[in-house]
Design a protein around this motif. Sequence first.
Motif, PDB file in Angstrom:
ATOM      1  N   ARG A 179      51.648  -7.379 -42.149  1.00 28.02           N
ATOM      2  CA  ARG A 179      50.320  -7.029 -41.649  1.00 28.02           C
ATOM      3  C   ARG A 179      49.341  -8.123 -42.015  1.00 28.02           C
ATOM      4  N   MET A 180      48.590  -8.553 -41.044  1.00 30.60           N
ATOM      5  CA  MET A 180      47.517  -9.526 -41.243  1.00 30.60           C
ATOM      6  C   MET A 180      46.218  -8.743 -41.333  1.00 30.60           C
ATOM      7  N   PRO A 181      45.329  -9.104 -42.256  1.00 33.42           N
ATOM      8  CA  PRO A 181      44.070  -8.358 -42.358  1.00 33.42           C
ATOM      9  C   PRO A 181      43.287  -8.404 -41.049  1.00 33.42           C
ATOM     10  N   VAL A 182      42.807  -7.260 -40.630  1.00 36.52           N
ATOM     11  CA  VAL A 182      42.099  -7.126 -39.366  1.00 36.52           C
ATOM     12  C   VAL A 182      40.744  -7.828 -39.426  1.00 36.52           C
ATOM     13  N   ALA A 183      40.205  -8.013 -40.636  1.00 38.34           N
ATOM     14  CA  ALA A 183      38.885  -8.636 -40.783  1.00 38.34           C
ATOM     15  C   ALA A 183      38.856 -10.036 -40.175  1.00 38.34           C
ATOM     16  N   TYR A 184      39.950 -10.768 -40.225  1.00 40.58           N
ATOM     17  CA  TYR A 184      39.989 -12.101 -39.615  1.00 40.58           C
ATOM     18  C   TYR A 184      39.778 -12.007 -38.099  1.00 40.58           C
ATOM     19  N   TYR A 185      40.470 -11.098 -37.479  1.00 40.38           N
ATOM     20  CA  TYR A 185      40.376 -10.953 -36.028  1.00 40.38           C
ATOM     21  C   TYR A 185      39.004 -10.433 -35.610  1.00 40.38           C
ATOM     22  N   ILE A 186      38.479  -9.477 -36.349  1.00 40.95           N
ATOM     23  CA  ILE A 186      37.166  -8.918 -36.007  1.00 40.95           C
ATOM     24  C   ILE A 186      36.092  -9.989 -36.131  1.00 40.95           C
ATOM     25  N   THR A 187      36.162 -10.760 -37.216  1.00 39.40           N
ATOM     26  CA  THR A 187      35.172 -11.829 -37.401  1.00 39.40           C
ATOM     27  C   THR A 187      35.264 -12.852 -36.282  1.00 39.40           C
ATOM     28  N   ALA A 188      36.457 -13.240 -35.906  1.00 34.92           N
ATOM     29  CA  ALA A 188      36.629 -14.214 -34.826  1.00 34.92           C
ATOM     30  C   ALA A 188      36.114 -13.661 -33.502  1.00 34.92           C
ATOM     31  N   MET A 189      36.405 -12.407 -33.222  1.00 35.95           N
ATOM     32  CA  MET A 189      35.949 -11.822 -31.960  1.00 35.95           C
ATOM     33  C   MET A 189      34.434 -11.687 -31.928  1.00 35.95           C
ATOM     34  N   LEU A 190      33.835 -11.300 -33.051  1.00 34.63           N
ATOM     35  CA  LEU A 190      32.373 -11.191 -33.093  1.00 34.63           C
ATOM     36  C   LEU A 190      31.710 -12.555 -32.935  1.00 34.63           C
ATOM     37  N   PHE A 191      32.295 -13.563 -33.565  1.00 31.97           N
ATOM     38  CA  PHE A 191      31.743 -14.908 -33.423  1.00 31.97           C
ATOM     39  C   PHE A 191      31.783 -15.346 -31.963  1.00 31.97           C
ATOM     40  N   ILE A 192      32.921 -15.162 -31.326  1.00 28.14           N
ATOM     41  CA  ILE A 192      33.046 -15.574 -29.928  1.00 28.14           C
ATOM     42  C   ILE A 192      32.074 -14.785 -29.055  1.00 28.14           C
ATOM     43  N   LEU A 193      31.972 -13.491 -29.289  1.00 27.40           N
ATOM     44  CA  LEU A 193      31.090 -12.647 -28.491  1.00 27.40           C
ATOM     45  C   LEU A 193      29.644 -13.104 -28.601  1.00 27.40           C
ATOM     46  N   PHE A 194      29.123 -13.215 -29.811  1.00 26.47           N
ATOM     47  CA  PHE A 194      27.713 -13.567 -29.977  1.00 26.47           C
ATOM     48  C   PHE A 194      27.454 -15.037 -29.672  1.00 26.47           C
ATOM     49  N   ASP A 195      28.428 -15.888 -29.909  1.00 30.50           N
ATOM     50  CA  ASP A 195      28.258 -17.313 -29.600  1.00 30.50           C
ATOM     51  C   ASP A 195      28.143 -17.515 -28.096  1.00 30.50           C
ATOM     52  N   ILE A 196      29.007 -16.892 -27.342  1.00 31.29           N
ATOM     53  CA  ILE A 196      28.968 -17.038 -25.886  1.00 31.29           C
ATOM     54  C   ILE A 196      27.698 -16.419 -25.317  1.00 31.29           C
ATOM     55  N   GLU A 197      27.271 -15.301 -25.878  1.00 30.93           N
ATOM     56  CA  GLU A 197      26.037 -14.688 -25.387  1.00 30.93           C
ATOM     57  C   GLU A 197      24.830 -15.582 -25.662  1.00 30.93           C
ATOM     58  N   MET A 198      24.806 -16.247 -26.788  1.00 33.99           N
ATOM     59  CA  MET A 198      23.663 -17.099 -27.112  1.00 33.99           C
ATOM     60  C   MET A 198      23.655 -18.371 -26.266  1.00 33.99           C
ATOM     61  N   VAL A 199      24.800 -18.780 -25.771  1.00 39.54           N
ATOM     62  CA  VAL A 199      24.855 -19.957 -24.903  1.00 39.54           C
ATOM     63  C   VAL A 199      24.077 -19.705 -23.620  1.00 39.54           C
ATOM     64  N   PHE A 200      23.983 -18.447 -23.207  1.00 32.60           N
ATOM     65  CA  PHE A 200      23.234 -18.118 -21.996  1.00 32.60           C
ATOM     66  C   PHE A 200      21.730 -18.309 -22.161  1.00 32.60           C
ATOM     67  N   LEU A 201      21.255 -18.506 -23.380  1.00 31.74           N
ATOM     68  CA  LEU A 201      19.827 -18.747 -23.587  1.00 31.74           C
ATOM     69  C   LEU A 201      19.425 -20.170 -23.206  1.00 31.74           C
ATOM     70  N   TYR A 202      20.360 -21.122 -23.220  1.00 30.17           N
ATOM     71  CA  TYR A 202      20.019 -22.512 -22.915  1.00 30.17           C
ATOM     72  C   TYR A 202      19.524 -22.711 -21.480  1.00 30.17           C
ATOM     73  N   PHE A 225      17.992 -20.626 -19.658  1.00 24.95           N
ATOM     74  CA  PHE A 225      16.655 -20.044 -19.591  1.00 24.95           C
ATOM     75  C   PHE A 225      15.630 -20.975 -20.220  1.00 24.95           C
ATOM     76  N   ALA A 226      15.980 -21.574 -21.353  1.00 22.40           N
ATOM     77  CA  ALA A 226      15.041 -22.464 -22.025  1.00 22.40           C
ATOM     78  C   ALA A 226      14.711 -23.675 -21.162  1.00 22.40           C
ATOM     79  N   VAL A 227      15.681 -24.134 -20.388  1.00 26.24           N
ATOM     80  CA  VAL A 227      15.456 -25.307 -19.540  1.00 26.24           C
ATOM     81  C   VAL A 227      14.571 -24.961 -18.349  1.00 26.24           C
ATOM     82  N   SER A 228      14.772 -23.793 -17.757  1.00 25.47           N
ATOM     83  CA  SER A 228      14.047 -23.453 -16.527  1.00 25.47           C
ATOM     84  C   SER A 228      13.098 -22.279 -16.713  1.00 25.47           C
ATOM     85  N   ALA A 229      12.520 -22.144 -17.895  1.00 22.33           N
ATOM     86  CA  ALA A 229      11.632 -21.009 -18.158  1.00 22.33           C
ATOM     87  C   ALA A 229      10.400 -21.046 -17.267  1.00 22.33           C
ATOM     88  N   ASP A 230       9.830 -22.231 -17.022  1.00 26.13           N
ATOM     89  CA  ASP A 230       8.634 -22.332 -16.188  1.00 26.13           C
ATOM     90  C   ASP A 230       8.919 -21.937 -14.736  1.00 26.13           C
TER      91      ASP A 230
END
Length: 137
Positions: free
Chosen positions: A74-97, A99-104
Motif C-alpha cells: 500500500r502506498m500512502p494516499v496522501a501522495y496521490y491526493i496532494t498531487a491531484m490537488l496541485f494539478i487541479l488548482f494549478d491548472i485552474e490558476m493558469v486560466f487567470l493569465y 484574463f489578465a492580458v485581455s482584462a480591458d
Amino acid sequence: MLMLPVLAQADTPTVPNLDMYLPLVLLFVLALGFAVLSVLLGPLVGPSRANKAKLAAYECGIEPSPQPVVGGGRMPVAYYITAMLFILFDIEMVFLYPFAVSADALGMFGLVEIVLFIATVGFAYAYVWRRGGLDWN
C-alpha cells in the motif's frame, strides 16, 4: 513579324523576404547549442561524488524496498491526493493569465466571469480544506 508575349509584373513569382526570420533562426541555433554544450560538458566539468543515496532509486520520499512487495504494497494516499490537488488548482490558476492580458477588452462581462471563476475555485479550496485534504499526517 513574330510577337512574343510580354510577362506582366503580376505573373513573375515573388520570393518571400526571409531576412526577418534570421534572428529567430539564430536564437534557435543558440538555444540548441547551449543545450548540447551543457549536456556534454556537465559530466566533464562538474564534480562526481557518487554515494549510496545518489545511486538509489527515488520513489516519492518512501524508502525503496529491495524486493517488490508481493500482493501490492500500500502506498500512502496522501501522495496521490496532494498531487491531484496541485494539478487541479494549478491548472485552474493558469486560466487567470488570459484574463489578465485581455482584462480591458473584456470589460464588465469579463470581470463578472472571472469573479465567478475565482468564487468557484475558492469554494473548492474551502471544501478541500474543511475535509482535511491539505493536512499532511
